[in-house]
Design a protein around this motif. Structure first.
Motif, mmCIF file in Angstrom:
data_model
loop_
_atom_site.group_PDB
_atom_site.id
_atom_site.type_symbol
_atom_site.label_atom_id
_atom_site.label_comp_id
_atom_site.label_asym_id
_atom_site.label_seq_id
_atom_site.Cartn_x
_atom_site.Cartn_y
_atom_site.Cartn_z
ATOM 1 N N LEU A 10 -19.327 -4.056 59.544
ATOM 2 C CA LEU A 10 -19.747 -5.000 60.577
ATOM 3 C C LEU A 10 -18.546 -5.658 61.248
ATOM 4 N N ALA A 11 -17.510 -5.934 60.460
ATOM 5 C CA ALA A 11 -16.304 -6.536 61.050
ATOM 6 C C ALA A 11 -15.657 -5.574 62.047
ATOM 7 N N LYS A 12 -15.659 -4.276 61.739
ATOM 8 C CA LYS A 12 -15.109 -3.299 62.675
ATOM 9 C C LYS A 12 -15.988 -3.164 63.909
ATOM 10 N N ASN A 13 -17.327 -3.186 63.681
ATOM 11 C CA ASN A 13 -18.227 -3.107 64.830
ATOM 12 C C ASN A 13 -18.089 -4.316 65.745
ATOM 13 N N LYS A 14 -17.784 -5.462 65.148
ATOM 14 C CA LYS A 14 -17.596 -6.664 65.960
ATOM 15 C C LYS A 14 -16.380 -6.527 66.865
ATOM 16 N N GLN A 15 -15.404 -5.754 66.416
ATOM 17 C CA GLN A 15 -14.211 -5.477 67.237
ATOM 18 C C GLN A 15 -14.408 -4.248 68.118
ATOM 19 N N LYS A 16 -15.691 -3.815 68.228
ATOM 20 C CA LYS A 16 -16.063 -2.656 69.046
ATOM 21 C C LYS A 16 -15.372 -1.385 68.569
ATOM 22 N N ILE A 17 -15.259 -1.261 67.248
ATOM 23 C CA ILE A 17 -14.694 -0.066 66.625
ATOM 24 C C ILE A 17 -15.813 0.622 65.842
ATOM 25 N N ARG A 18 -16.063 1.878 66.168
ATOM 26 C CA ARG A 18 -17.093 2.647 65.464
ATOM 27 C C ARG A 18 -16.446 3.466 64.348
ATOM 28 N N ILE A 19 -17.061 3.425 63.180
ATOM 29 C CA ILE A 19 -16.573 4.269 62.090
ATOM 30 C C ILE A 19 -17.099 5.681 62.301
ATOM 31 N N SER A 20 -16.504 6.624 61.614
ATOM 32 C CA SER A 20 -16.923 8.020 61.800
ATOM 33 C C SER A 20 -18.335 8.251 61.281
ATOM 34 N N ALA A 21 -18.627 7.806 60.041
ATOM 35 C CA ALA A 21 -19.962 7.976 59.438
ATOM 36 C C ALA A 21 -20.058 7.063 58.226
ATOM 37 N N ILE A 22 -21.263 6.692 57.895
ATOM 38 C CA ILE A 22 -21.456 5.819 56.729
ATOM 39 C C ILE A 22 -21.311 6.591 55.432
ATOM 40 N N GLU A 23 -21.309 7.948 55.496
ATOM 41 C CA GLU A 23 -21.109 8.730 54.282
ATOM 42 C C GLU A 23 -19.728 8.513 53.678
ATOM 43 N N ASP A 24 -18.802 8.061 54.490
ATOM 44 C CA ASP A 24 -17.454 7.819 53.966
ATOM 45 C C ASP A 24 -17.430 6.650 52.986
ATOM 46 N N PHE A 25 -18.415 5.766 53.082
ATOM 47 C CA PHE A 25 -18.472 4.596 52.197
ATOM 48 C C PHE A 25 -19.478 4.776 51.060
ATOM 49 N N VAL A 26 -20.254 5.836 51.116
ATOM 50 C CA VAL A 26 -21.300 6.029 50.101
ATOM 51 C C VAL A 26 -20.719 6.427 48.766
ATOM 52 N N VAL A 27 -19.627 7.149 48.757
ATOM 53 C CA VAL A 27 -19.079 7.693 47.512
ATOM 54 C C VAL A 27 -18.718 6.581 46.541
ATOM 55 N N GLU A 28 -18.022 5.570 47.019
ATOM 56 C CA GLU A 28 -17.626 4.473 46.145
ATOM 57 C C GLU A 28 -18.836 3.667 45.682
#
Length: 389
Positions: free
Chosen positions: A323-341
């Motif tokens: 959400l902090a990145k989205n607030k800076q108008k930065i899109r992440i590649s995919a949420i699967e990158d955070f699912v592993v941890e």
């Protein structure tokens, strides 16, 4: 609740005998919402007079405070005749001494207010009249319901309470709307030949008076220890992630269960660190919506708009980072990158600690035993008698 004698002895059918007083015994344990008198074995300081008010219990846990102008030596369990309008009522002393002052403060009753008086300790004649009136209550209640049904009144008469001298009866009823019971009172007075008083109670108060066993297997909270009825909303069930099933969330009163509020504050404190449930995560693969939350494990499940059936679990810390990145108008590649941890934290190796086999072990047909080595015993022909050797 049962008194000290309710669990002793059984009838010929194996049913517990009980005290037989149906809540009017003087042992104190049969009473609803009873306060333990922890000052009973202590004496007052020299020169101090006992408190001049006592608490008296009537039918179904109804309690009132009375003044003791005659300074009678009253203790818990004494049957007394109290002031009523008209005549007198009969009740049981449920609390006496200094604890009455604390109870009056809890009930917002001033010590200097005008309270009804205690006339005397009940005589045997008073007790006989009182017992006779109590025995008529069930028949009167059933007949009163029949009269109310014949008049097509949308009300339910839940309980009837006779005054101790038998001169007046109070009819407790529940109704969702206003009821015109003027004709009903006339029919009651003609049928029962007593003074009639109608008192409307809420559905929660009705369950409190009648009592019962809840879905948890214990007696109802409202009839054992709960003294105030706070409003319960469906939002309490939503915060606790409960399914909005009316049959499971409603109590015997037909309203939402009071126990929904017991742990609500804990859930609200835990939800303070969570993002809103309508949170969206913006990724290059697409937007993701929150589908589910595990409050105490601090996990959130998200799914893409084009894949609503495929959920991905993320920790709250990772969601805040996205959400902090989205607030800076930065899109992440995919949420699967955070699912592993996040999944590594929740993966658990469950073992069979009970020692049972698979659930399909009963589906397999048992193997037939090989009894070829055993000699078969020839059947004896009893028709012609046993064979002679």
């Amino acid at each position: 609740m049962a008194c000290n004698n309710c669990s002793t002895g059984t009838t010929t059918d194996g049913v517990p005998k009980g005290c037989g007083n149906k809540g009017s015994c003087g042992t104190g344990s049969c009473n609803k919402l009873t306060v333990f008198d922890w000052l009973s074995n202590m004496t007052l300081p020299q020169g101090q007079e006992p408190f001049g008010c006592v608490e008296v219990r009537f039918k179904n846990g109804r309690k009132e405070f009375f003044r003791n102008p005659e300074k009678l030596a009253l203790s818990i369990g004494d049957i007394v005749a109290t002031e009523a309008s008209p005549g007198h009522d009969v009740g049981i002393v449920s609390l006496a001494g200094e604890l009455v002052k604390i109870q009056m403060k809890k009930k917002n009753v001033s010590v200097d207010s005008e309270l009804a008086k205690i006339y005397r300790k009940a005589s045997q004649k008073d007790i006989d009249i009182w017992s006779e009136a109590r025995n008529k209550e069930e028949k009167v209640r059933m007949r009163a319901r029949e009269i109310a049904i014949s008049l097509n009144l949308e009300m339910k008469i839940s309980d009837v309470e006779f005054q101790g001298d038998g001169s007046k009866a109070t009819f407790y009823y529940t109704a969702s709307d206003r009821v015109d019971f003027r004709q009903l009172i006339k029919d009651f007075a003609r049928e029962f030949s007593i003074r009639i008083e109608m008192k409307q109670v809420g559905f929660r108060q009705e369950a409190s008076r009648l009592g019962g066993i809840g879905s948890c297997g214990r007696e109802l909270c409202c009839s054992t220890w709960l003294t105030d009825f706070r409003s319960v909303n469906t939002s309490a069930a939503r915060y606790q992630q409960l399914s909005l099933n009316p049959q499971k969330l409603a109590g015997q009163c037909g309203k939402l269960k009071c126990c929904l509020n017991y742990e609500l504050d804990t859930y609200l404190d835990a939800l303070k660190d969570f993002p809103d449930l309508d949170t969206k995560l913006y990724t290059e693969k697409g937007n993701a919506h929150c589908q589910k939350v595990d409050i105490f494990k601090e996990l959130m499940w998200f799914s893409y708009e084009n894949q609503p059936a495929h959920w991905h679990v993320l920790s709250v810390a990772d969601v805040k980072e996205i959400l902090a990145k989205n607030k800076q108008k930065i899109r992440i590649s995919a949420i699967e990158d955070f699912v592993v941890e996040a999944t590594k934290e929740v993966e658990k190796n469950f073992q069979n600690v009970v020692g049972q086999d698979s659930l399909t072990r009963f589906d397999q047909k048992p193997k037939k035993k090989n009894n070829k080595n055993k000699k078969r015993r020839k059947p004896t022909n009893f028709k012609n008698g046993p064979k002679k050797e």
